[in-house]
Design a protein around this motif. Structure first.
Motif, PDB file in Angstrom:
ATOM      1  N   GLY A  33     -13.766  -7.586   6.568  1.00 61.34           N
ATOM      2  CA  GLY A  33     -12.235  -8.153   7.534  1.00 61.34           C
ATOM      3  C   GLY A  33     -11.428  -8.565   7.827  1.00 61.34           C
ATOM      4  N   GLN A  34     -11.626  -7.257   7.532  1.00 56.42           N
ATOM      5  CA  GLN A  34     -10.101  -6.772   8.082  1.00 56.42           C
ATOM      6  C   GLN A  34      -9.835  -6.346   9.199  1.00 56.42           C
ATOM      7  OE1 GLN A  34      -8.494  -2.796   6.042  1.00 56.42           O
ATOM      8  NE2 GLN A  34      -8.972  -3.852   3.605  1.00 56.42           N
ATOM      9  N   MET A  35      -8.506  -7.069   9.719  1.00 55.65           N
ATOM     10  CA  MET A  35      -7.863  -6.595  11.331  1.00 55.65           C
ATOM     11  C   MET A  35      -7.899  -5.659  11.578  1.00 55.65           C
ATOM     12  SD  MET A  35      -9.208  -9.642  12.838  1.00 55.65           S
ATOM     13  CE  MET A  35      -9.013  -9.101  14.407  1.00 55.65           C
ATOM     14  N   ILE A  36      -8.391  -4.581  12.718  1.00 61.14           N
ATOM     15  CA  ILE A  36      -8.193  -3.507  13.451  1.00 61.14           C
ATOM     16  C   ILE A  36      -7.509  -4.054  14.907  1.00 61.14           C
ATOM     17  CG2 ILE A  36      -8.883  -1.667  14.285  1.00 61.14           C
ATOM     18  CD1 ILE A  36      -9.033  -1.296  11.341  1.00 61.14           C
ATOM     19  N   TYR A  37      -6.734  -3.305  15.555  1.00 59.03           N
ATOM     20  CA  TYR A  37      -5.582  -3.635  16.173  1.00 59.03           C
ATOM     21  C   TYR A  37      -5.494  -2.548  17.379  1.00 59.03           C
ATOM     22  CZ  TYR A  37      -4.821  -7.851  13.543  1.00 59.03           C
ATOM     23  OH  TYR A  37      -4.266  -9.417  13.146  1.00 59.03           O
ATOM     24  N   PHE A  38      -5.947  -2.531  18.340  1.00 55.48           N
ATOM     25  CA  PHE A  38      -6.194  -1.116  19.093  1.00 55.48           C
ATOM     26  C   PHE A  38      -5.389  -0.647  19.777  1.00 55.48           C
ATOM     27  CE2 PHE A  38     -10.842  -2.137  18.182  1.00 55.48           C
ATOM     28  CZ  PHE A  38     -10.993  -0.871  17.346  1.00 55.48           C
ATOM     29  N   GLU A  39      -4.611  -1.630  20.402  1.00 58.85           N
ATOM     30  CA  GLU A  39      -3.873  -1.579  21.422  1.00 58.85           C
ATOM     31  C   GLU A  39      -2.304  -1.219  20.586  1.00 58.85           C
ATOM     32  OE1 GLU A  39      -2.634  -5.205  23.224  1.00 58.85           O
ATOM     33  OE2 GLU A  39      -4.040  -5.411  24.913  1.00 58.85           O
ATOM     34  N   LYS A  40      -2.093   0.537  21.507  1.00 61.13           N
ATOM     35  CA  LYS A  40      -0.748   0.682  20.406  1.00 61.13           C
ATOM     36  C   LYS A  40       0.684   0.018  20.764  1.00 61.13           C
ATOM     37  CE  LYS A  40       1.199   5.367  20.298  1.00 61.13           C
ATOM     38  NZ  LYS A  40       1.923   6.268  21.004  1.00 61.13           N
ATOM     39  N   GLN A  41       1.865  -0.290  19.864  1.00 58.81           N
ATOM     40  CA  GLN A  41       2.858  -0.780  20.192  1.00 58.81           C
ATOM     41  C   GLN A  41       3.627  -0.219  20.786  1.00 58.81           C
ATOM     42  OE1 GLN A  41       5.415  -0.869  16.177  1.00 58.81           O
ATOM     43  NE2 GLN A  41       5.324  -2.946  16.742  1.00 58.81           N
ATOM     44  N   LYS A  42       4.608  -0.267  21.809  1.00 56.41           N
ATOM     45  CA  LYS A  42       4.735  -0.019  22.862  1.00 56.41           C
ATOM     46  C   LYS A  42       6.464  -0.249  21.664  1.00 56.41           C
ATOM     47  CE  LYS A  42       2.932  -2.288  26.572  1.00 56.41           C
ATOM     48  NZ  LYS A  42       3.195  -3.314  27.893  1.00 56.41           N
ATOM     49  N   ASP A  43       7.482   1.171  22.466  1.00 54.55           N
ATOM     50  CA  ASP A  43       8.904   1.355  22.407  1.00 54.55           C
ATOM     51  C   ASP A  43       9.558   0.587  23.314  1.00 54.55           C
ATOM     52  OD1 ASP A  43       8.146   2.892  19.995  1.00 54.55           O
ATOM     53  OD2 ASP A  43       7.944   4.577  20.455  1.00 54.55           O
ATOM     54  N   VAL A  44      10.571   0.155  22.748  1.00 54.67           N
ATOM     55  CA  VAL A  44      11.328  -0.357  24.076  1.00 54.67           C
ATOM     56  C   VAL A  44      13.143  -0.450  23.767  1.00 54.67           C
ATOM     57  CG1 VAL A  44       9.653  -2.550  24.108  1.00 54.67           C
ATOM     58  CG2 VAL A  44      11.184  -3.061  22.682  1.00 54.67           C
ATOM     59  N   ASN A  45      14.018  -0.649  24.441  1.00 57.00           N
ATOM     60  CA  ASN A  45      15.558  -0.200  24.477  1.00 57.00           C
ATOM     61  C   ASN A  45      15.892  -1.686  24.263  1.00 57.00           C
ATOM     62  OD1 ASN A  45      14.768   2.801  24.513  1.00 57.00           O
ATOM     63  ND2 ASN A  45      14.198   1.985  26.648  1.00 57.00           N
ATOM     64  N   SER A  46      15.603  -2.509  24.753  1.00 55.66           N
ATOM     65  CA  SER A  46      16.571  -3.810  23.894  1.00 55.66           C
ATOM     66  C   SER A  46      15.992  -5.097  22.844  1.00 55.66           C
ATOM     67  CB  SER A  46      16.940  -4.769  25.530  1.00 55.66           C
ATOM     68  OG  SER A  46      15.721  -5.139  26.116  1.00 55.66           O
ATOM     69  N   ILE A  47      16.199  -5.987  22.929  1.00 55.20           N
ATOM     70  CA  ILE A  47      16.300  -6.702  21.738  1.00 55.20           C
ATOM     71  C   ILE A  47      15.013  -8.105  22.587  1.00 55.20           C
ATOM     72  CG2 ILE A  47      16.100  -8.954  20.497  1.00 55.20           C
ATOM     73  CD1 ILE A  47      18.846  -7.805  19.421  1.00 55.20           C
ATOM     74  N   LYS A  48      15.152  -8.086  24.239  1.00 55.18           N
ATOM     75  CA  LYS A  48      14.871  -8.711  25.381  1.00 55.18           C
ATOM     76  C   LYS A  48      13.380  -7.971  24.983  1.00 55.18           C
ATOM     77  CE  LYS A  48      14.436 -10.390  29.676  1.00 55.18           C
ATOM     78  NZ  LYS A  48      15.435 -10.818  30.819  1.00 55.18           N
ATOM     79  N   ASP A  49      13.188  -6.720  25.369  1.00 53.24           N
ATOM     80  CA  ASP A  49      12.090  -6.177  25.964  1.00 53.24           C
ATOM     81  C   ASP A  49      11.023  -6.429  24.479  1.00 53.24           C
ATOM     82  OD1 ASP A  49      12.073  -5.935  27.901  1.00 53.24           O
ATOM     83  OD2 ASP A  49      13.276  -3.964  27.420  1.00 53.24           O
ATOM     84  N   MET A  50      11.371  -6.290  23.600  1.00 50.94           N
ATOM     85  CA  MET A  50      11.108  -6.616  21.863  1.00 50.94           C
ATOM     86  C   MET A  50       9.844  -7.798  22.710  1.00 50.94           C
ATOM     87  SD  MET A  50      12.476  -7.090  18.215  1.00 50.94           S
ATOM     88  CE  MET A  50      11.639  -6.794  16.427  1.00 50.94           C
ATOM     89  N   PHE A  51      10.224  -8.308  22.035  1.00 49.47           N
ATOM     90  CA  PHE A  51       9.543  -9.790  22.733  1.00 49.47           C
ATOM     91  C   PHE A  51       8.530 -10.216  23.268  1.00 49.47           C
ATOM     92  CE2 PHE A  51      12.954 -11.275  19.754  1.00 49.47           C
ATOM     93  CZ  PHE A  51      13.014 -12.363  18.968  1.00 49.47           C
TER      94      PHE A  51
END
Length: 484
Positions: A33-51
């Motif tokens: 039942g555990q979820m696996i997330y394949f898409e790699k988390q992005k590194d960004v340079n602003s709070i706006k891009d964080m969202f």
């Protein structure tokens, strides 16, 4: 009965037909039942891009339960179904910070004139029993996840509502909504060959609850003026029903005590994995678990012996609730002590795509084990679907065969799990019996459409003593999942 199962065969045959579009899923669901997330988390340079650069993960699901009982009592055989959806947003990473929000919903279908919600048992997680009793609602909506985290090197700190996967705490997301907690979690891989997780959890939200509640308090009339107040606290399997709001209050104990968990794995010795876990609920209970698993590589196959030991320490809870989880300590050597122990052993043989697990567990003749946070003491040894063993002086023996297991959660060739379990209980205790349990489960992702997964599971419980007083039963489950 055959008619009631006909739709299972039709559905499975239809779903086995390959779809036309081949895709790589954004996320997948492991057999546990555990979820696996394949898409790699992005590194960004602003709070706006964080969202802006975060990812949404959606899931549609359907669960169906049919229970059959081998007796003549009316209204026992019945079907319960549920449909649900979830949407989880994971932000991008900004200077080590990110956040997660997860909302979940479910709606149940069952004949409430034939069965009361208090008797739903393993089907209860398709709705909120508390909401149904008090408002008549068969739906449940909740924000089960809402947290912010900070990562530095290989260490991460997570604050808020979250899934906490340790030996004692699990998401156990096999129904409609995961089991989650409120608190702060530190997880680290900075120590060589070692993974450590430390959690301070103030509240828990069970799978069939809308609101977060105490981790170790059973609701009663003084906890809530609403109907069925037991559903306002921890009312899950493995909960000590003697640790009520009133009993804790009258004993001068906290009704909102936190759960402190330590979980660690070490692989510094070749072929040997050392596991350690422990929990503390201040002024009530604590436990420690140690486990060794050793791999003997024989070339074309491997043999993996393992042992587990659990020691439970009574720090005041026994005097409040007694030695038994059901609050009636008949047949216990010390009715007011929760000091307890468990030993378990297994031998796992792996070859090709197969795994054979011979397991044994023994809850010693002291007190019941208290672990009501969806982590099961006998998991990996003698736990089968819907069979939990916490009761003192109970021995279990199991043989399990698994084919097609993997860590990705995508089972294009199918995942098969079968087992035979024998449980030898203590007849002097009110909640102990001897029985056989036969289990078979199948999980499949469509080969050309891996976002779609279905699961079929069957368990047959057959009592072998006191047959006139017990009821044999079949627990059958059909589940569909679509992730996007």
């Amino acid at each position: 009965m055959l008619k009631k199962y006909a739709f299972l065969s039709i559905a499975c045959g239809f779903l086995s037909t390959p779809a036309l579009i081949a895709e790589t899923p954004k996320s997948a669901i492991k057999s546990n039942g555990q979820m696996i997330y394949f898409e790699k988390q992005k590194d960004v340079n602003s709070i706006k891009d964080m969202f802006k650069e975060g990812n949404f993960y959606g899931r549609l699901r359907n669960n169906n339960f049919y229970f059959w009982y081998d007796d003549s009592k009316p209204n026992k055989d019945f079907l319960v179904s549920g449909v649900g959806a979830s949407l989880v947003y994971k932000s991008a990473n900004y200077n080590g910070f990110d956040f997660t929000i997860g909302s979940y919903g479910t709606y149940a279908f069952f004949n409430d004139s034939a069965e009361t919600v208090s008797n739903l048992g393993g089907r209860k997680d398709l709705l909120s029993r508390f909401d149904y009793v008090n408002t008549g609602s068969k739906s449940l909506y909740t924000f089960a996840q809402a947290n912010i985290s900070y990562k530095y090197s290989k260490t991460k700190l997570i604050l808020g509502r979250q899934i906490v996967e340790t030996f004692y705490t699990k998401s156990n997301d096999t129904k409609m909504i995961p089991n989650t907690f409120e608190g702060i979690v530190l997880e680290s891989k900075d120590l060589q060959d070692t993974k450590v997780k430390l959690a301070y959890l103030t509240k828990q939200k069970l799978r069939d609850h809308k609101n977060f509640h105490s981790v170790l308090m059973y609701g009663d009339a003084n906890a809530s003026s609403a109907q069925s107040p037991q559903y306002t606290g921890n009312d899950d399997s493995g909960m000590h029903q003697g640790l009520t709001y009133t009993a804790l209050r009258d004993a001068g104990k906290s009704t909102t005590a936190p759960l402190i968990v330590l979980d660690a794995q070490n692989n510094s010795i070749e072929n040997l994995q050392i596991n350690f876990a422990g929990y503390i609920v201040p002024e009530l209970l604590s436990q420690a678990m140690g486990e060794l698993n050793y791999k003997i590589d024989m070339g074309t196959f491997s043999i993996n012996p393992g042992v587990r030991y659990i020691q439970q320490f009574d720090n005041g809870a026994g005097a409040v609730g007694g030695a038994a989880l059901d609050g009636t300590p008949t047949g216990y050597k010390d009715a007011n002590s929760l000091d307890a122990q468990m030993i378990a052993a297994k031998v796992v043989t792996k070859f090709d795509d197969y795994k054979i697990n011979l397991g044994y567990s023994n809850i010693l003749d002291k007190a019941d084990l208290v672990t009501p946070w969806r982590g099961f003491p006998t998991a990996g040894y003698t736990r089968s679907m819907a069979i939990y063993n916490w009761t003192a002086n109970t021995k279990s023996y199991r043989i399990e065969l698994v084919k097609g297991d993997n860590k990705t959660g995508v089972y294009k060739d199918g995942f098969i799990q079968t087992s035979i379990l024998y449980v030898n209980g203590d007849h002097a205790k009110t909640s102990s019996d001897d029985y056989m349990y036969y289990y078979a489960g199948y999980v499949k992702n469509l080969e050309n459409y891996p976002e779609f997964q279905y699961r079929v599971r069957f368990g047959y419980k057959q009592y072998i003593q006191d047959a006139d007083a017990q009821t044999d039963s079949i627990d059958s489950r059909l589940e569909f999942n679509y992730t996007f």
